[in-house]
Write a protein that holds these residues in place. Structure first.
Motif, PDB file in Angstrom:
ATOM      1  N   PHE B  24       1.073   3.629  -8.905  1.00 60.95           N
ATOM      2  CA  PHE B  24       1.007   4.543  -7.766  1.00 60.95           C
ATOM      3  C   PHE B  24       0.069   5.714  -8.043  1.00 60.95           C
ATOM      4  O   PHE B  24      -0.883   5.970  -7.305  1.00 60.95           O
ATOM      5  N   SER B  25       0.333   6.405  -9.136  1.00 58.11           N
ATOM      6  CA  SER B  25      -0.441   7.608  -9.448  1.00 58.11           C
ATOM      7  C   SER B  25      -1.909   7.281  -9.696  1.00 58.11           C
ATOM      8  O   SER B  25      -2.791   8.072  -9.378  1.00 58.11           O
ATOM      9  N   GLU B  26      -2.123   6.100 -10.226  1.00 60.52           N
ATOM     10  CA  GLU B  26      -3.475   5.647 -10.492  1.00 60.52           C
ATOM     11  C   GLU B  26      -4.242   5.501  -9.169  1.00 60.52           C
ATOM     12  O   GLU B  26      -5.388   5.950  -9.046  1.00 60.52           O
ATOM     13  N   LEU B  27      -3.582   4.886  -8.224  1.00 61.42           N
ATOM     14  CA  LEU B  27      -4.204   4.709  -6.906  1.00 61.42           C
ATOM     15  C   LEU B  27      -4.479   6.067  -6.268  1.00 61.42           C
ATOM     16  O   LEU B  27      -5.571   6.310  -5.761  1.00 61.42           O
ATOM     17  N   LYS B  28      -3.490   6.909  -6.341  1.00 57.25           N
ATOM     18  CA  LYS B  28      -3.643   8.235  -5.728  1.00 57.25           C
ATOM     19  C   LYS B  28      -4.848   8.961  -6.328  1.00 57.25           C
ATOM     20  O   LYS B  28      -5.671   9.533  -5.624  1.00 57.25           O
ATOM     21  N   ARG B  29      -4.961   8.896  -7.631  1.00 54.69           N
ATOM     22  CA  ARG B  29      -6.052   9.588  -8.302  1.00 54.69           C
ATOM     23  C   ARG B  29      -7.393   8.940  -7.951  1.00 54.69           C
ATOM     24  O   ARG B  29      -8.347   9.629  -7.583  1.00 54.69           O
ATOM     25  N   ASP B  30      -7.446   7.617  -8.037  1.00 50.94           N
ATOM     26  CA  ASP B  30      -8.721   6.925  -7.825  1.00 50.94           C
ATOM     27  C   ASP B  30      -9.213   7.020  -6.387  1.00 50.94           C
ATOM     28  O   ASP B  30     -10.419   7.057  -6.139  1.00 50.94           O
ATOM     29  N   ILE B  31      -8.288   7.003  -5.464  1.00 51.54           N
ATOM     30  CA  ILE B  31      -8.734   7.083  -4.068  1.00 51.54           C
ATOM     31  C   ILE B  31      -9.184   8.506  -3.749  1.00 51.54           C
ATOM     32  O   ILE B  31     -10.243   8.724  -3.196  1.00 51.54           O
ATOM     33  N   GLY B  32      -8.368   9.447  -4.118  1.00 50.91           N
ATOM     34  CA  GLY B  32      -8.794  10.841  -3.942  1.00 50.91           C
ATOM     35  C   GLY B  32      -8.959  11.196  -2.481  1.00 50.91           C
ATOM     36  O   GLY B  32      -9.764  10.608  -1.774  1.00 50.91           O
ATOM     37  N   GLY B  33      -8.202  12.137  -1.995  1.00 53.24           N
ATOM     38  CA  GLY B  33      -8.318  12.488  -0.599  1.00 53.24           C
ATOM     39  C   GLY B  33      -7.192  11.894   0.216  1.00 53.24           C
ATOM     40  O   GLY B  33      -7.031  12.219   1.385  1.00 53.24           O
ATOM     41  N   ILE B  34      -6.423  11.027  -0.394  1.00 54.58           N
ATOM     42  CA  ILE B  34      -5.266  10.483   0.309  1.00 54.58           C
ATOM     43  C   ILE B  34      -4.030  11.283  -0.102  1.00 54.58           C
ATOM     44  O   ILE B  34      -3.875  11.641  -1.264  1.00 54.58           O
ATOM     45  N   SER B  35      -3.202  11.589   0.870  1.00 54.01           N
ATOM     46  CA  SER B  35      -1.962  12.288   0.553  1.00 54.01           C
ATOM     47  C   SER B  35      -0.966  11.255   0.043  1.00 54.01           C
ATOM     48  O   SER B  35      -1.060  10.075   0.378  1.00 54.01           O
ATOM     49  N   GLN B  36      -0.010  11.724  -0.772  1.00 50.98           N
ATOM     50  CA  GLN B  36       0.912  10.733  -1.334  1.00 50.98           C
ATOM     51  C   GLN B  36       1.737  10.077  -0.241  1.00 50.98           C
ATOM     52  O   GLN B  36       2.134   8.922  -0.335  1.00 50.98           O
ATOM     53  N   ARG B  37       1.901  10.830   0.825  1.00 53.74           N
ATOM     54  CA  ARG B  37       2.608  10.276   1.978  1.00 53.74           C
ATOM     55  C   ARG B  37       1.878   9.060   2.540  1.00 53.74           C
ATOM     56  O   ARG B  37       2.463   7.996   2.743  1.00 53.74           O
ATOM     57  N   MET B  38       0.578   9.221   2.776  1.00 49.21           N
ATOM     58  CA  MET B  38      -0.198   8.123   3.343  1.00 49.21           C
ATOM     59  C   MET B  38      -0.286   6.950   2.392  1.00 49.21           C
ATOM     60  O   MET B  38      -0.261   5.792   2.812  1.00 49.21           O
ATOM     61  N   LEU B  39      -0.387   7.260   1.108  1.00 53.48           N
ATOM     62  CA  LEU B  39      -0.443   6.170   0.142  1.00 53.48           C
ATOM     63  C   LEU B  39       0.852   5.368   0.174  1.00 53.48           C
ATOM     64  O   LEU B  39       0.840   4.137   0.185  1.00 53.48           O
ATOM     65  N   THR B  40       1.953   6.082   0.228  1.00 57.24           N
ATOM     66  CA  THR B  40       3.246   5.402   0.309  1.00 57.24           C
ATOM     67  C   THR B  40       3.317   4.520   1.547  1.00 57.24           C
ATOM     68  O   THR B  40       3.662   3.341   1.469  1.00 57.24           O
ATOM     69  N   LEU B  41       2.968   5.095   2.677  1.00 57.36           N
ATOM     70  CA  LEU B  41       3.032   4.341   3.926  1.00 57.36           C
ATOM     71  C   LEU B  41       2.114   3.129   3.885  1.00 57.36           C
ATOM     72  O   LEU B  41       2.485   2.033   4.301  1.00 57.36           O
ATOM     73  N   THR B  42       0.909   3.357   3.388  1.00 58.43           N
ATOM     74  CA  THR B  42      -0.055   2.263   3.304  1.00 58.43           C
ATOM     75  C   THR B  42       0.490   1.110   2.462  1.00 58.43           C
ATOM     76  O   THR B  42       0.448  -0.052   2.870  1.00 58.43           O
ATOM     77  N   LEU B  43       1.020   1.468   1.303  1.00 60.93           N
ATOM     78  CA  LEU B  43       1.533   0.438   0.405  1.00 60.93           C
ATOM     79  C   LEU B  43       2.738  -0.283   1.022  1.00 60.93           C
ATOM     80  O   LEU B  43       2.864  -1.504   0.900  1.00 60.93           O
ATOM     81  N   ARG B  44       3.574   0.475   1.694  1.00 57.02           N
ATOM     82  CA  ARG B  44       4.724  -0.140   2.362  1.00 57.02           C
ATOM     83  C   ARG B  44       4.267  -1.197   3.358  1.00 57.02           C
ATOM     84  O   ARG B  44       4.798  -2.295   3.416  1.00 57.02           O
ATOM     85  N   ASN B  45       3.283  -0.827   4.155  1.00 56.69           N
ATOM     86  CA  ASN B  45       2.801  -1.747   5.178  1.00 56.69           C
ATOM     87  C   ASN B  45       2.178  -2.987   4.559  1.00 56.69           C
ATOM     88  O   ASN B  45       2.393  -4.096   5.024  1.00 56.69           O
ATOM     89  N   LEU B  46       1.400  -2.760   3.514  1.00 58.53           N
ATOM     90  CA  LEU B  46       0.760  -3.897   2.854  1.00 58.53           C
ATOM     91  C   LEU B  46       1.820  -4.820   2.249  1.00 58.53           C
ATOM     92  O   LEU B  46       1.689  -6.041   2.270  1.00 58.53           O
ATOM     93  N   GLU B  47       2.851  -4.180   1.724  1.00 60.37           N
ATOM     94  CA  GLU B  47       3.935  -4.977   1.145  1.00 60.37           C
ATOM     95  C   GLU B  47       4.648  -5.756   2.249  1.00 60.37           C
ATOM     96  O   GLU B  47       4.950  -6.933   2.094  1.00 60.37           O
ATOM     97  N   ARG B  48       4.871  -5.079   3.346  1.00 63.08           N
ATOM     98  CA  ARG B  48       5.550  -5.715   4.474  1.00 63.08           C
ATOM     99  C   ARG B  48       4.764  -6.909   4.993  1.00 63.08           C
ATOM    100  O   ARG B  48       5.329  -7.924   5.402  1.00 63.08           O
ATOM    101  N   ASP B  49       3.455  -6.790   4.975  1.00 58.52           N
ATOM    102  CA  ASP B  49       2.603  -7.885   5.450  1.00 58.52           C
ATOM    103  C   ASP B  49       2.499  -9.008   4.437  1.00 58.52           C
ATOM    104  O   ASP B  49       1.855 -10.019   4.690  1.00 58.52           O
ATOM    105  N   GLY B  50       3.101  -8.790   3.268  1.00 57.25           N
ATOM    106  CA  GLY B  50       3.039  -9.831   2.248  1.00 57.25           C
ATOM    107  C   GLY B  50       1.706  -9.862   1.532  1.00 57.25           C
ATOM    108  O   GLY B  50       1.310 -10.871   0.960  1.00 57.25           O
ATOM    109  N   LEU B  51       1.005  -8.750   1.542  1.00 61.59           N
ATOM    110  CA  LEU B  51      -0.320  -8.712   0.925  1.00 61.59           C
ATOM    111  C   LEU B  51      -0.275  -8.154  -0.493  1.00 61.59           C
ATOM    112  O   LEU B  51      -1.147  -8.456  -1.308  1.00 61.59           O
ATOM    113  N   VAL B  52       0.711  -7.329  -0.772  1.00 65.51           N
ATOM    114  CA  VAL B  52       0.861  -6.809  -2.133  1.00 65.51           C
ATOM    115  C   VAL B  52       2.313  -6.929  -2.583  1.00 65.51           C
ATOM    116  O   VAL B  52       3.224  -6.972  -1.762  1.00 65.51           O
TER     117      VAL B  52
END
Lengths: 112, 112
Positions: B24-52
DNA sequence: CAGAATCCCAACTGATACTG
DNA sequence: CAGTATCAGTTGGGATTCTG
């Protein structure tokens, strides 16, 4: 640019005018569910990006045709690929979502 | 599904975890500019779609790794193609926009 | 027919603070 | 470290009305 691709209307418009030019009203009718406001904005943006050309025929009633530029056609390919992917895996994604939602409902074991 | 592809954060995440799993923290750092909230939501959705997949290691401090599923990998390809296109034609698009904007400024002929 | 302008609500998003 | 919760600001998009 990804923002333009992300716009679902843009994708639909590109797909529709890929084979032949289309009139404004034609697009509106064929897409269905798009407001004329959004169609106008979408076309403006695509035109601004150099992806479509806008041809006005000053007759009465007026007539405007939209067509893909060379750049637009080159974009249409990868977009099409993505569209195909989405279509091909729609079922898998729906299934994954259903699974996920089912699990999320009762985080405890035998709930529903 | 197109809505997920349209989400720029999703695209970035997919690109980043394409080669190897990331924390998680790695993604947050590497993307840069994303809030942890959005990262969480993004990952949730990707997980929900069966992509991650989301793998929790219950240590202290906790650790969560994200990785692409097979489905995710199959999506990564067309997404990559699109990204390449965008990169390759960035200049053309900028030029087209500049041209468009210049024209829009003075709709009358010799203005600027 | 094609589009510009206006109004207005809903959804997305970021910043911040709190927890297991 | 990896979240969740809450609040407030911005944006997106539909419906409607008016023109050339």
């Amino acid at each position: 640019m990804l923002s333009r691709i992300g716009d679902k209307w843009s994708v639909l418009v590109i797909m529709l005018i890929r084979d032949r030019s289309r009139r404004f009203s034609e697009l509106k009718r064929d897409i269905g569910g798009i407001s004329q406001r959004m169609l106008t904005l979408t076309l403006r943006n695509l035109e601004r990006d150099g992806l479509v050309t806008r041809t006005v025929t000053p007759s009465i009633p007026p007539r405007v045709d939209y067509e893909l530029t060379a750049l637009g056609h080159s974009l249409a390919e990868p977009v099409q690929a993505l569209g195909s992917w989405a279509f091909a895996h729609m079922a898998q994604i729906d299934a994954a979502q259903a699974r996920y939602d089912a699990g999320a409902a009762g985080t405890r074991a035998g709930d529903p």
